[in-house]
Design a protein around this motif. Structure first.
Motif, mmCIF file in Angstrom:
data_model
loop_
_atom_site.group_PDB
_atom_site.id
_atom_site.type_symbol
_atom_site.label_atom_id
_atom_site.label_comp_id
_atom_site.label_asym_id
_atom_site.label_seq_id
_atom_site.Cartn_x
_atom_site.Cartn_y
_atom_site.Cartn_z
ATOM 1 N N SER A 2 0.805 -1.085 -0.064
ATOM 2 C CA SER A 2 -0.124 -0.142 0.121
ATOM 3 C C SER A 2 0.943 1.164 -0.092
ATOM 4 O O SER A 2 2.174 1.396 0.475
ATOM 5 C CB SER A 2 -0.836 -0.023 0.938
ATOM 6 O OG SER A 2 -1.349 1.078 1.442
ATOM 7 N N LYS A 3 0.376 2.450 -0.478
ATOM 8 C CA LYS A 3 1.072 3.620 -0.715
ATOM 9 C C LYS A 3 1.242 4.211 0.841
ATOM 10 O O LYS A 3 2.219 4.803 0.954
ATOM 11 C CB LYS A 3 0.385 4.583 -1.672
ATOM 12 C CG LYS A 3 -0.943 4.982 -1.034
ATOM 13 C CD LYS A 3 -1.604 5.996 -2.097
ATOM 14 C CE LYS A 3 -2.840 6.577 -1.604
ATOM 15 N NZ LYS A 3 -3.441 7.502 -2.510
ATOM 16 N N GLU A 4 0.419 3.793 1.579
ATOM 17 C CA GLU A 4 0.440 4.345 3.169
ATOM 18 C C GLU A 4 1.804 3.570 4.131
ATOM 19 O O GLU A 4 2.092 4.210 5.011
ATOM 20 C CB GLU A 4 -0.818 4.072 3.906
ATOM 21 C CG GLU A 4 -1.988 4.874 3.569
ATOM 22 C CD GLU A 4 -2.634 4.362 2.159
ATOM 23 O OE1 GLU A 4 -2.507 3.274 1.936
ATOM 24 O OE2 GLU A 4 -3.361 5.325 1.514
ATOM 25 N N VAL A 39 2.984 -1.076 -5.976
ATOM 26 C CA VAL A 39 2.132 -0.375 -5.024
ATOM 27 C C VAL A 39 0.801 -0.414 -5.724
ATOM 28 O O VAL A 39 0.517 0.037 -7.109
ATOM 29 C CB VAL A 39 2.719 0.956 -4.769
ATOM 30 C CG1 VAL A 39 1.867 1.823 -3.708
ATOM 31 C CG2 VAL A 39 4.103 1.139 -4.600
ATOM 32 N N ASP A 54 -3.618 -0.093 -4.958
ATOM 33 C CA ASP A 54 -4.745 0.345 -4.175
ATOM 34 C C ASP A 54 -5.511 -0.717 -3.691
ATOM 35 O O ASP A 54 -5.274 -2.039 -3.717
ATOM 36 C CB ASP A 54 -5.743 1.479 -5.052
ATOM 37 C CG ASP A 54 -6.492 0.802 -6.280
ATOM 38 O OD1 ASP A 54 -6.442 -0.558 -6.418
ATOM 39 O OD2 ASP A 54 -6.873 1.417 -7.138
ATOM 40 N N ILE A 58 -0.710 1.425 -8.892
ATOM 41 C CA ILE A 58 -0.677 2.962 -8.687
ATOM 42 C C ILE A 58 0.902 3.555 -8.619
ATOM 43 O O ILE A 58 0.946 4.510 -8.902
ATOM 44 C CB ILE A 58 -1.231 3.522 -7.463
ATOM 45 C CG1 ILE A 58 -0.956 2.692 -5.991
ATOM 46 C CG2 ILE A 58 -2.736 3.502 -7.559
ATOM 47 C CD1 ILE A 58 -1.478 3.495 -5.089
ATOM 48 N N GLY A 59 1.849 2.568 -8.610
ATOM 49 C CA GLY A 59 3.159 2.832 -8.703
ATOM 50 C C GLY A 59 4.049 1.693 -8.294
ATOM 51 O O GLY A 59 3.578 0.426 -8.269
ATOM 52 N N HIS A 64 6.935 7.874 3.761
ATOM 53 C CA HIS A 64 6.106 6.864 3.234
ATOM 54 C C HIS A 64 6.314 6.476 1.546
ATOM 55 O O HIS A 64 6.865 7.206 0.853
ATOM 56 C CB HIS A 64 4.748 7.156 3.415
ATOM 57 C CG HIS A 64 4.290 7.364 4.670
ATOM 58 N ND1 HIS A 64 4.758 8.601 5.577
ATOM 59 C CD2 HIS A 64 3.846 6.808 5.948
ATOM 60 C CE1 HIS A 64 4.331 8.433 6.657
ATOM 61 N NE2 HIS A 64 3.860 7.314 7.031
ATOM 62 N N GLU A 109 4.194 6.289 -0.749
ATOM 63 C CA GLU A 109 3.646 7.307 -1.630
ATOM 64 C C GLU A 109 4.640 8.499 -1.874
ATOM 65 O O GLU A 109 4.603 9.167 -3.123
ATOM 66 C CB GLU A 109 2.575 7.928 -1.036
ATOM 67 C CG GLU A 109 1.585 8.824 -1.953
ATOM 68 C CD GLU A 109 0.451 9.081 -1.386
ATOM 69 O OE1 GLU A 109 -0.365 9.613 -2.020
ATOM 70 O OE2 GLU A 109 0.292 9.439 0.006
ATOM 71 N N GLU A 110 5.586 8.660 -1.243
ATOM 72 C CA GLU A 110 6.359 10.319 -1.513
ATOM 73 C C GLU A 110 7.630 9.537 -2.132
ATOM 74 O O GLU A 110 8.467 10.423 -2.629
ATOM 75 C CB GLU A 110 6.943 10.511 0.060
ATOM 76 C CG GLU A 110 5.901 11.157 0.782
ATOM 77 C CD GLU A 110 6.016 11.252 2.260
ATOM 78 O OE1 GLU A 110 5.954 12.527 2.971
ATOM 79 O OE2 GLU A 110 6.882 10.234 2.769
ATOM 80 N N MET A 151 7.495 6.494 -4.211
ATOM 81 C CA MET A 151 7.368 5.660 -5.565
ATOM 82 C C MET A 151 7.434 6.101 -6.901
ATOM 83 O O MET A 151 7.125 7.498 -6.838
ATOM 84 C CB MET A 151 6.215 4.744 -5.238
ATOM 85 C CG MET A 151 4.988 5.678 -5.352
ATOM 86 S SD MET A 151 3.448 4.728 -4.963
ATOM 87 C CE MET A 151 2.191 6.099 -5.403
ATOM 88 N N THR A 168 5.568 6.768 -10.082
ATOM 89 C CA THR A 168 4.086 6.441 -10.558
ATOM 90 C C THR A 168 3.964 6.333 -11.889
ATOM 91 O O THR A 168 2.768 5.737 -12.537
ATOM 92 C CB THR A 168 3.134 7.891 -10.160
ATOM 93 O OG1 THR A 168 3.788 8.972 -10.612
ATOM 94 C CG2 THR A 168 3.130 7.796 -8.650
#
Length: 151
Positions: A15-17, A37, A39, A45-46, A92, A94-95, A97, A99
């Motif tokens: 997960s991105k989190e 990564v 959803d 998503i990445g 994290h 998300e920061e 990865m 995309t």
């Protein structure tokens, strides 16, 4: 041969989190070069790679510049410096990865995907279906297994 015949059908996804530390632990645990990564619906998503995590252990290099008539002209890229600094501060997935992920389909030919991997210096390519759902992953390890099986 099709990618569907050679890919890993059980890719490690996250997960991105997730924290960067947790992602690093999973890369080590599963002995992979990258994690896809996704959803909640398993849509891509990445991707986060070992290469992305290397930025956590370096300091960004100040961009080189020349002073011309009082103006600073950067020739190694202030944008590159900013990107490195941002990655250094990432906490994290998300920061950190990527995309814009290069993917393939299970219906693609292995030879074409391997050519892309060589051209783009990729170690791992997520395999997605028509709806961008992750159905597998194709990596250099899978290529080595194919080569090892040859007579």
């Amino acid at each position: 041969m099709l990618i569907a015949e050679a890919m890993n059908k059980y890719p490690a996804t996250i997960s991105k989190e997730l924290s960067i530390n947790e992602a690093a632990k999973l890369l080590v645990k599963y002995q992979v070069a990258a994690l896809t990564v996704v959803d909640d619906d398993n849509k891509l998503i990445g991707i986060i790679t070992e290469g992305d995590l290397l930025y956590k252990k370096i300091r960004p290099h100040a961009p080189h510049y020349v002073n011309v008539l009082g103006a600073s002209i950067y020739y190694s890229g202030i944008g590159e410096y900013n990107a490195q600094f941002k990655k250094l501060l990432a906490a994290h997935v998300e920061e950190l990865m990527t995309t814009e992920v290069i993917t393939c389909s299970p219906k693609d030919e292995v030879e074409g995907v391997v050519a892309t991997m060589l051209e783009k210096h990729l170690k791992t390519v997520p395999v997605v279906d028509e709806t961008n759902t992750v159905v597998g992953v194709f990596s250099r390890r899978d290529v080595m297994e194919l080569i090892a099986k040859e007579n």
